[in-house]
Motif scaffolding. Structure first.
Motif, PDB file in Angstrom:
ATOM      1  N   ILE A  50       0.834  -1.209   0.000  1.00 36.61           N
ATOM      2  CA  ILE A  50       0.000   0.000   0.000  1.00 36.61           C
ATOM      3  C   ILE A  50       0.867   1.257   0.000  1.00 36.61           C
ATOM      4  CG2 ILE A  50      -1.658   1.319   1.399  1.00 36.61           C
ATOM      5  CD1 ILE A  50      -3.030  -1.354   2.027  1.00 36.61           C
ATOM      6  N   ALA A  51       1.988   1.214   0.699  1.00 32.78           N
ATOM      7  CA  ALA A  51       2.897   2.366   0.677  1.00 32.78           C
ATOM      8  C   ALA A  51       3.400   2.615  -0.745  1.00 32.78           C
ATOM      9  CB  ALA A  51       4.069   2.140   1.633  1.00 32.78           C
ATOM     10  N   ALA A  52       3.603   1.527  -1.515  1.00 33.69           N
ATOM     11  CA  ALA A  52       4.146   1.662  -2.873  1.00 33.69           C
ATOM     12  C   ALA A  52       3.099   2.150  -3.869  1.00 33.69           C
ATOM     13  CB  ALA A  52       4.722   0.317  -3.330  1.00 33.69           C
ATOM     14  N   THR A  53       1.841   1.694  -3.733  1.00 34.18           N
ATOM     15  CA  THR A  53       0.848   2.003  -4.764  1.00 34.18           C
ATOM     16  C   THR A  53      -0.278   2.906  -4.272  1.00 34.18           C
ATOM     17  OG1 THR A  53      -0.481   0.052  -4.231  1.00 34.18           O
ATOM     18  CG2 THR A  53       1.232  -0.234  -5.889  1.00 34.18           C
ATOM     19  N   GLY A  54      -0.293   3.260  -2.971  1.00 33.95           N
ATOM     20  CA  GLY A  54      -1.388   4.065  -2.425  1.00 33.95           C
ATOM     21  C   GLY A  54      -1.126   5.557  -2.513  1.00 33.95           C
ATOM     22  N   ALA A  55      -1.839   6.300  -1.644  1.00 37.80           N
ATOM     23  CA  ALA A  55      -1.719   7.756  -1.629  1.00 37.80           C
ATOM     24  C   ALA A  55      -0.272   8.147  -1.325  1.00 37.80           C
ATOM     25  CB  ALA A  55      -2.656   8.331  -0.579  1.00 37.80           C
ATOM     26  N   GLN A  56       0.212   9.203  -2.008  1.00 37.14           N
ATOM     27  CA  GLN A  56       1.597   9.631  -1.810  1.00 37.14           C
ATOM     28  C   GLN A  56       1.659  11.011  -1.172  1.00 37.14           C
ATOM     29  OE1 GLN A  56       3.980   7.527  -2.186  1.00 37.14           O
ATOM     30  NE2 GLN A  56       2.867   5.903  -3.275  1.00 37.14           N
ATOM     31  N   THR A  57       0.624  11.382  -0.430  1.00 41.90           N
ATOM     32  CA  THR A  57       0.643  12.681   0.246  1.00 41.90           C
ATOM     33  C   THR A  57       1.644  12.628   1.398  1.00 41.90           C
ATOM     34  OG1 THR A  57      -1.040  11.995   1.807  1.00 41.90           O
ATOM     35  CG2 THR A  57      -1.820  12.970  -0.230  1.00 41.90           C
ATOM     36  N   SER A  58       1.984  13.780   1.947  1.00 37.65           N
ATOM     37  CA  SER A  58       2.945  13.782   3.052  1.00 37.65           C
ATOM     38  C   SER A  58       2.300  13.163   4.295  1.00 37.65           C
ATOM     39  CB  SER A  58       3.432  15.203   3.330  1.00 37.65           C
ATOM     40  OG  SER A  58       2.364  15.972   3.848  1.00 37.65           O
ATOM     41  N   ALA A  59       0.972  13.332   4.447  1.00 37.18           N
ATOM     42  CA  ALA A  59       0.292  12.705   5.587  1.00 37.18           C
ATOM     43  C   ALA A  59       0.386  11.182   5.496  1.00 37.18           C
ATOM     44  CB  ALA A  59      -1.170  13.144   5.631  1.00 37.18           C
ATOM     45  N   SER A  60       0.201  10.637   4.277  1.00 38.87           N
ATOM     46  CA  SER A  60       0.300   9.192   4.091  1.00 38.87           C
ATOM     47  C   SER A  60       1.706   8.700   4.376  1.00 38.87           C
ATOM     48  CB  SER A  60      -0.097   8.803   2.658  1.00 38.87           C
ATOM     49  OG  SER A  60      -1.491   8.767   2.541  1.00 38.87           O
ATOM     50  N   ARG A  61       2.704   9.452   3.867  1.00 35.04           N
ATOM     51  CA  ARG A  61       4.074   9.011   4.108  1.00 35.04           C
ATOM     52  C   ARG A  61       4.401   9.017   5.590  1.00 35.04           C
ATOM     53  NH1 ARG A  61       5.410  11.191  -1.056  1.00 35.04           N
ATOM     54  NH2 ARG A  61       5.564  13.258  -0.132  1.00 35.04           N
ATOM     55  N   ARG A  62       3.905  10.052   6.292  1.00 37.91           N
ATOM     56  CA  ARG A  62       4.152  10.138   7.726  1.00 37.91           C
ATOM     57  C   ARG A  62       3.470   8.974   8.448  1.00 37.91           C
ATOM     58  NH1 ARG A  62       2.859  15.393   7.891  1.00 37.91           N
ATOM     59  NH2 ARG A  62       1.001  15.035   9.130  1.00 37.91           N
ATOM     60  N   TYR A  63       2.228   8.689   8.013  1.00 39.08           N
ATOM     61  CA  TYR A  63       1.493   7.567   8.593  1.00 39.08           C
ATOM     62  C   TYR A  63       2.249   6.257   8.416  1.00 39.08           C
ATOM     63  CZ  TYR A  63      -1.645   3.604   8.658  1.00 39.08           C
ATOM     64  OH  TYR A  63      -2.175   2.372   8.889  1.00 39.08           O
ATOM     65  N   HIS A  64       2.709   6.007   7.171  1.00 43.78           N
ATOM     66  CA  HIS A  64       3.394   4.734   6.912  1.00 43.78           C
ATOM     67  C   HIS A  64       4.665   4.608   7.741  1.00 43.78           C
ATOM     68  CE1 HIS A  64       0.765   3.101   3.926  1.00 43.78           C
ATOM     69  NE2 HIS A  64       0.842   4.169   3.152  1.00 43.78           N
ATOM     70  N   LYS A  65       5.399   5.727   7.862  1.00 45.08           N
ATOM     71  CA  LYS A  65       6.649   5.705   8.620  1.00 45.08           C
ATOM     72  C   LYS A  65       6.384   5.342  10.084  1.00 45.08           C
ATOM     73  CE  LYS A  65      10.751   8.462   7.726  1.00 45.08           C
ATOM     74  NZ  LYS A  65      11.109   9.839   7.294  1.00 45.08           N
ATOM     75  N   ALA A  66       5.465   6.092  10.707  1.00 39.98           N
ATOM     76  CA  ALA A  66       5.177   5.881  12.140  1.00 39.98           C
ATOM     77  C   ALA A  66       4.608   4.483  12.364  1.00 39.98           C
ATOM     78  CB  ALA A  66       4.195   6.943  12.634  1.00 39.98           C
ATOM     79  N   SER A  67       3.695   4.077  11.469  1.00 39.91           N
ATOM     80  CA  SER A  67       3.026   2.800  11.633  1.00 39.91           C
ATOM     81  C   SER A  67       3.999   1.637  11.403  1.00 39.91           C
ATOM     82  CB  SER A  67       1.854   2.759  10.642  1.00 39.91           C
ATOM     83  OG  SER A  67       1.375   1.472  10.490  1.00 39.91           O
ATOM     84  N   HIS A  68       4.918   1.804  10.476  1.00 39.66           N
ATOM     85  CA  HIS A  68       5.909   0.773  10.200  1.00 39.66           C
ATOM     86  C   HIS A  68       6.832   0.585  11.410  1.00 39.66           C
ATOM     87  CE1 HIS A  68       8.190  -1.843   7.605  1.00 39.66           C
ATOM     88  NE2 HIS A  68       9.299  -1.198   7.897  1.00 39.66           N
ATOM     89  N   ARG A  69       7.282   1.701  11.999  1.00 46.02           N
ATOM     90  CA  ARG A  69       8.147   1.606  13.184  1.00 46.02           C
ATOM     91  C   ARG A  69       7.406   0.927  14.334  1.00 46.02           C
ATOM     92  NH1 ARG A  69      10.713   7.712  13.466  1.00 46.02           N
ATOM     93  NH2 ARG A  69      11.774   7.622  11.456  1.00 46.02           N
ATOM     94  N   LYS A  70       6.139   1.326  14.515  1.00 47.33           N
ATOM     95  CA  LYS A  70       5.339   0.756  15.587  1.00 47.33           C
ATOM     96  C   LYS A  70       5.149  -0.757  15.356  1.00 47.33           C
ATOM     97  CE  LYS A  70       1.127   2.242  17.938  1.00 47.33           C
ATOM     98  NZ  LYS A  70      -0.122   3.021  17.762  1.00 47.33           N
ATOM     99  N   GLY A  71       4.924  -1.155  14.113  1.00 44.07           N
ATOM    100  CA  GLY A  71       4.755  -2.566  13.766  1.00 44.07           C
ATOM    101  C   GLY A  71       6.013  -3.363  14.050  1.00 44.07           C
ATOM    102  N   LEU A  72       7.172  -2.790  13.704  1.00 38.62           N
ATOM    103  CA  LEU A  72       8.436  -3.484  13.980  1.00 38.62           C
ATOM    104  C   LEU A  72       8.655  -3.600  15.483  1.00 38.62           C
ATOM    105  CD1 LEU A  72      10.896  -2.109  11.268  1.00 38.62           C
ATOM    106  CD2 LEU A  72       9.693  -4.308  11.326  1.00 38.62           C
ATOM    107  N   ALA A  73       8.314  -2.547  16.221  1.00 41.19           N
ATOM    108  CA  ALA A  73       8.446  -2.598  17.680  1.00 41.19           C
ATOM    109  C   ALA A  73       7.583  -3.713  18.264  1.00 41.19           C
ATOM    110  CB  ALA A  73       8.071  -1.243  18.288  1.00 41.19           C
TER     111      ALA A  73
END
Lengths: 207, 207, 207, 207
Positions: free
Chosen positions: C136-159
């Motif tokens: 979804i990060a690759a093919t979804g919305a590319q707004t700055s809000a989406s990028r910020r969401y993916h970053k935070a959510s990815h870190r949280k998922g790895l944690a």
């Protein structure tokens, strides 16, 4: 509180449909859980499952027909009234008893008692459907197409209820005559493109 | 009644999809109920569950593929006709038998009989799908993209049915050859981005 | 076939969500079937059910968290690609194993083996989720809000995955430490309004 | 993170409703699985099922009322906040315990203990509902119609909780008085068109 007072947004109809879809999908699917796998080897061990399988086919067709009819009926609704909500809940309740009577019919090998119970659980949703249709005919779309639909569908519904009621005494002659009545209604509803539908329409429908 | 007469609002397609989603979601999920927890202690007690787990994985993939294909197919439909409704109900019925044959396959440890039954319950939805696709190809979108989709998808469907049918006699050589045929079709459908798809497209698709 | 070729109508996302909702609703609800009513009289007979109840609460919270996260994640998707569909199917498959490991955890009274299996069935969807988020990060919305969401959510998922993995050896010290790790992740995800979220955001988010 | 920060698209409300519909549809339907078919012949063998059937009718009405109320309540929501999501998940969790307490009530023939447990599982969703309504009243539509709805609905909810709480000690006099309290609330909610509703409205509602 008059019924007009709790009229809601038209899109809340979508949620009534979604909930009904969920309940019908579960009803139709949990019946297959009655088909329990035999422990013994060989395909011959599957043979004693035939009454449960036949009962499943009949009830699947029956619930599928209700879904199709419900889907058509709700396309004529315009507002979600309390009357519509509770008539719909009553219909879903009566349909929720079908897995029970289906299991009973299959496990008791289409005995007289099981067939009677089965026909009664077919009659109950038929009556609840008439109630729901009455609410929607009163508060739904009032186009000539809708009125024609309600008229034809109401007559067809009464004919089906009559066949079920007729099947009840026939069960005392032979359970298979009762099952035959239920199957007859199913075939008769599943062929909406057949000439049968014309019997329930007025002779001179508006062009 | 001609089929044109029971054409309905386009958004009633949404309800057909919602009901199918419900039925498929339940089918895919009740299969996991076959994984019954062992009473005895220790992870070694989980080992005898492997045939049930493998059968679950195979059937999960199979139903998931049907969902994906069904989802694509219905995006080409435009109107809800009686033909579409009943072909869809038939497809859901054939798919509803999968939890039974999956349980049978797992509990009978991929025996010859269980594999034969399993392949037959794979063939049945494949044939119902061809019927549904025929209805949608006749009354759905008539764009060149839709026609190309139906052509490629129809060929792919026939190829899958052929592999299942081919697996039936192979089961007499070894049940695992039959299971292998079912797995082959699954892999082959799950890789729509693979080069395989090109085999089912015309050589010179319009630009 | 490039992935761009199987891009579909945006509203087909709705159907992916509807199917996922159906599967998650069933997963979350069938777990309660493990709470079997005791035959003997008196409320004291309910007491032995506590491990099954605690396991149910934990797994309910876990699946509910997945639903909330999935719901947020899909709001950033724009197109339905094959990659998204199959990553989603894989996620639902891993989640479908939770009722099994929950029943095992409850029936075996949080034994070491049951806790290990439970943590493993928590790790599996965590990894499938990372895969889905990648698509979804690759093919979804590319707004700055989406990028910020993916970053935070990815870190949280790895944690979260790290806490689960850390719980596996701790289970050898005491199963309750393993269960505690699973509970910790649940609490930590259910408090998105807590200060914890700030840990996973960049220090200087764009205004 | 303030709650305003996780406000989402209005149409994500649709997905909250869809998931809730799925869970409620499953809860309402799995209760019927308790109606197990008797092995012995004859309709007399069905008679011992009456407590399970009566418990099913009561709980069906209860969950149906929650669906209707939930459907009305969510039509006043405007944004999906974390508070709304988790209050909704808590409500669904408390409702998911109803099949268990219903089975217990039916199998233990409306014994004192079973009735107490049943009333407690009626109280729990009533409290969760108050929590959900609080979140929606705070962040949902702020029209005068919405405010009037929340006021009347909140009073009605508190009255229902009071009747349940009042039923708890009455159960020690006779379990049927406790069951009667639960039935009273059901009847009282199912008649929204009755004069009762006026009791919970202000004397002088704005025209």
């Amino acid at each position: 509180m008059t019924e007009g007072a709790d009229i809601e947004r038209e899109d809340s109809l979508t949620r009534v449909e979604a909930f009904s879809d969920g309940v019908l999908a579960i009803i139709i699917t949990i019946m297959v859980l009655e088909l329990k796998t035999p422990v013994s080897e060989g395909l011959a061990a599957l043979w004693p499952l035939w009454p449960i399988f036949v009962a499943y086919v009949l009830s699947y067709a029956y619930v599928a027909i209700y879904w199709v009819n419900h889907h058509r009926l709700l396309s004529h609704a315009r507002v979600v009234t309390s009357g519509l909500l509770w008539a719909n809940m009553l219909l879903l309740f009566t349909l929720s008893l079908i897995p029970f009577s289906t299991a009973y019919l299959g496990e008791h090998h289409f005995s007289r008692e099981a067939t009677l119970l089965y026909l009664l659980t077919m009659l109950a949703p038929a009556l609840a459907y008439v109630l729901l249709q009455g609410r929607i005919a009163a508060t739904g779309a009032q186009t000539s197409a809708s009125r024609r639909y309600h008229k034809a569908s109401h007559r067809k519904g009464l004919a089906a209820a009559f066949v079920y009621a007729f099947g009840l005494p026939l069960t005392y002659v032979s359970p298979w005559l009762g099952v035959g009545c239920a199957a007859l209604v199913a075939v008769f509803w599943m062929l909406p493109w057949s000439g049968l539908d014309r019997l329930f329409l007025d002779r001179h429908p508006p062009a």
